[in-house]
Design an enzyme around this catalytic site. Structure first.
Site, short mmCIF file in Angstrom:
data_model
loop_
_atom_site.label_atom_id
_atom_site.label_comp_id
_atom_site.label_asym_id
_atom_site.label_seq_id
_atom_site.Cartn_x
_atom_site.Cartn_y
_atom_site.Cartn_z
N ARG A 54 25.32 114.73 -0.19
CA ARG A 54 25.63 113.33 0.09
C ARG A 54 24.70 112.37 -0.64
NH1 ARG A 54 25.27 113.20 5.58
NH2 ARG A 54 23.40 111.94 5.65
N TYR A 107 36.00 88.61 -6.40
CA TYR A 107 37.01 89.67 -6.23
C TYR A 107 37.50 89.65 -4.78
CZ TYR A 107 38.52 94.64 -6.29
OH TYR A 107 39.22 95.81 -6.20
N ASP A 179 28.09 90.77 -9.46
CA ASP A 179 29.13 91.73 -9.82
C ASP A 179 29.34 91.57 -11.32
OD1 ASP A 179 31.56 93.02 -10.42
OD2 ASP A 179 32.32 92.73 -8.39
N LYS A 204 36.13 100.73 -13.83
CA LYS A 204 36.76 99.96 -14.91
C LYS A 204 36.30 100.48 -16.27
CE LYS A 204 38.58 97.81 -11.47
NZ LYS A 204 38.02 96.64 -10.81
C1 LIG Z 1 37.79 96.57 -9.38
C2 LIG Z 1 36.68 95.68 -9.02
C3 LIG Z 1 35.83 95.98 -7.96
C4 LIG Z 1 36.05 97.17 -7.06
O1 LIG Z 1 36.04 98.38 -7.74
P1 LIG Z 1 36.79 99.69 -7.14
O2 LIG Z 1 36.23 100.78 -7.93
O3 LIG Z 1 38.25 99.44 -7.34
O4 LIG Z 1 36.45 99.75 -5.69
C5 LIG Z 1 34.78 95.14 -7.71
N1 LIG Z 1 34.57 94.04 -8.47
C6 LIG Z 1 35.37 93.72 -9.49
C7 LIG Z 1 35.08 92.49 -10.29
C8 LIG Z 1 36.45 94.51 -9.79
O5 LIG Z 1 37.27 94.18 -10.79
#
Ligand SMILES: *Cc1c(COP(=O)(O)O)cnc(C)c1O
Length: 392
Positions: A54, A107, A179, A204
């Site tokens: 974990r 987001y 972020d 992403k």
């Molecule tokens: C997609 C995304 C997230 C979340 O990512 P996941 O892997 O889908 O949980 C957070 N912040 C931004 C800006 C995103 O585009």
């Protein structure tokens, strides 16, 4: 080392693995210890060694090391998704009675996390205008723990003045969380701009192939890293080694991919701007974008994700346009090698600012296809938007 070299070499030590180039995917829950003394010693350093599945494996540790090196951090914690990174970072630094300043263009699932979960846990969230800059000072209260940024913002792509915001936040004792997903670890260097905690939805661009969920939280302080790991462990977030392997594999080509995403996105965005159906393209790399000056100052590149405001069109007309695209697929997420489109009108929730555009809007992710083919697909789509209008 230059960043393009770090992309290739960080978090990798072939001699540790019989000369094999890539760190293997260690499938592990149980890790064994030869003696009681060893077990005890390892418990004390469980977040920084291989102790129990974990908390991580050599594969997740390699990903963490690589992302930390790229973001200019000293430590990084991998999570099972980007949202896991967002939630894990917020939960580490917030407690009951704290106040959070959250950017209005965040987001949407992050917004929901604040409005539902953090609220239930006794944390108050105030949304602020992404363009507030040093004006953030007026919103910081004695109990404001975090100023959270996302730049450019989701769907509307406003660029934030992170150094100005960080200056005010730090003067009043608040931490700055960012972020940093749009820029990836390559196009915005968070820590030199005043960010304390950098979050990546590695799902992403780091994974880059639309086939795994991953997140990362990077910091420059060991005690923060240990606190984050403790949160992740307590909530039971285990990051899969197969996913971490895919993240590392994607990471090695990040620089080459992003260069191409950027070049094609700029070509498609520039073309879209000249089309009669398009009111505006929301992409800070375009010279007449309102965020262009800040983007030029603070970013070293633009990724392949941007917004498009259309002048007119009903929901039905937009559906007629999007239902028949041949190359642009419809789907959430982005950052993979393929092009994507989604309608965004109605998905744009704002409470501190107003989003006044009346027409429909789209979000495009420009993949690695030839941009001429993407442009042809979009032109045919825009033609369909008009066809449906004539039917009525
Ligand atoms: C997609 C995304 C997230 C979340 O990512 P996941 O892997 O889908 O949980 C957070 N912040 C931004 C800006 C995103 O585009």
């Amino acid at each position: 080392m230059k960043q393009d070299t770090t992309v290739v070499h960080s978090g990798r030590d072939p001699q540790r693995f019989d000369g094999v180039v890539n760190v293997p995917a260690y499938r592990a829950s149980t890790v064994t210890f030869p003696t009681v003394a060893d077990l005890k010693r390892k418990h004390a350093i469980r977040f920084e060694t291989t102790y129990y599945g974990r908390y991580g494996t050599p594969t997740t540790a390699a990903l963490e090391e690589a992302v930390a090196a790229l973001e200019g951090a000293t430590h990084c914690a991998a999570t099972s998704s980007g949202m896991g990174a967002v939630a894990g970072a917020l939960l580490t630094f917030l407690k009951q009675g704290d106040h959070l300043l959250m950017v209005d263009t965040v987001y949407w699932p992050t917004r929901k996390f604040c409005d539902v979960f953090l609220k239930n846990f006794g944390v108050e969230t105030t949304y602020y205008d992404p363009l507030i800059g040093a004006g953030i000072a007026a919103l910081i209260r004695p109990n404001t723990k975090i100023v959270y940024c996302e730049s450019p913002g989701s769907h509307t792509f406003q660029v934030q003045d992170i150094p100005a915001i960080a200056g005010e936040a730090h003067a009043k004792g608040a931490l700055v969380l960012l972020d940093n997903t749009w820029a990836s670890p390559l196009f915005f260097e968070p820590f030199s701009k005043g960010v304390d905690v950098s979050i990546q939805a590695a799902t992403k661009y780091i994974v880059g192939h639309s086939d795994a969920m991953l997140g990362t939280i990077s910091v420059r302080q060991r005690d923060w890293f240990l606190a984050i790991k403790d949160t992740l462990g307590s909530f039971g977030y285990a990051t899969g080694s197969e996913e971490a392997f895919l993240g590392l594999r994607g990471l090695r080509t990040l620089s080459a991919r992003l260069e191409r995403h950027q070049r094609s996105a700029l070509a498609v965005a520039t073309w879209l701007q000249s089309q009669p159906e398009v009111e505006r393209v929301l992409y800070p790399a375009l010279p007449d974008d309102p965020g262009h000056a800040l983007w030029t100052r603070d970013f070293t590149g633009a990724s392949g994700l941007f917004g498009v405001l259309l002048k007119a069109g009903t929901e039905e007309q937009v559906a007629h346009m999007l239902d028949h695209m041949t190359l642009f697929a419809m789907g959430y997420s982005w950052g993979g090698y393929e092009s994507l489109v989604i309608p965004t009108r109605g998905a744009i929730e704002r409470t501190a600012t107003q989003w006044t555009h009346q027409g429909p809007s789209l979000r495009l992710h420009i993949g690695l296809e030839d941009p001429a083919d993407l442009i042809a697909d979009l032109r045919a789509g825009l033609d369909r938007l008009g066809e449906k209008a004539l039917d009525q």
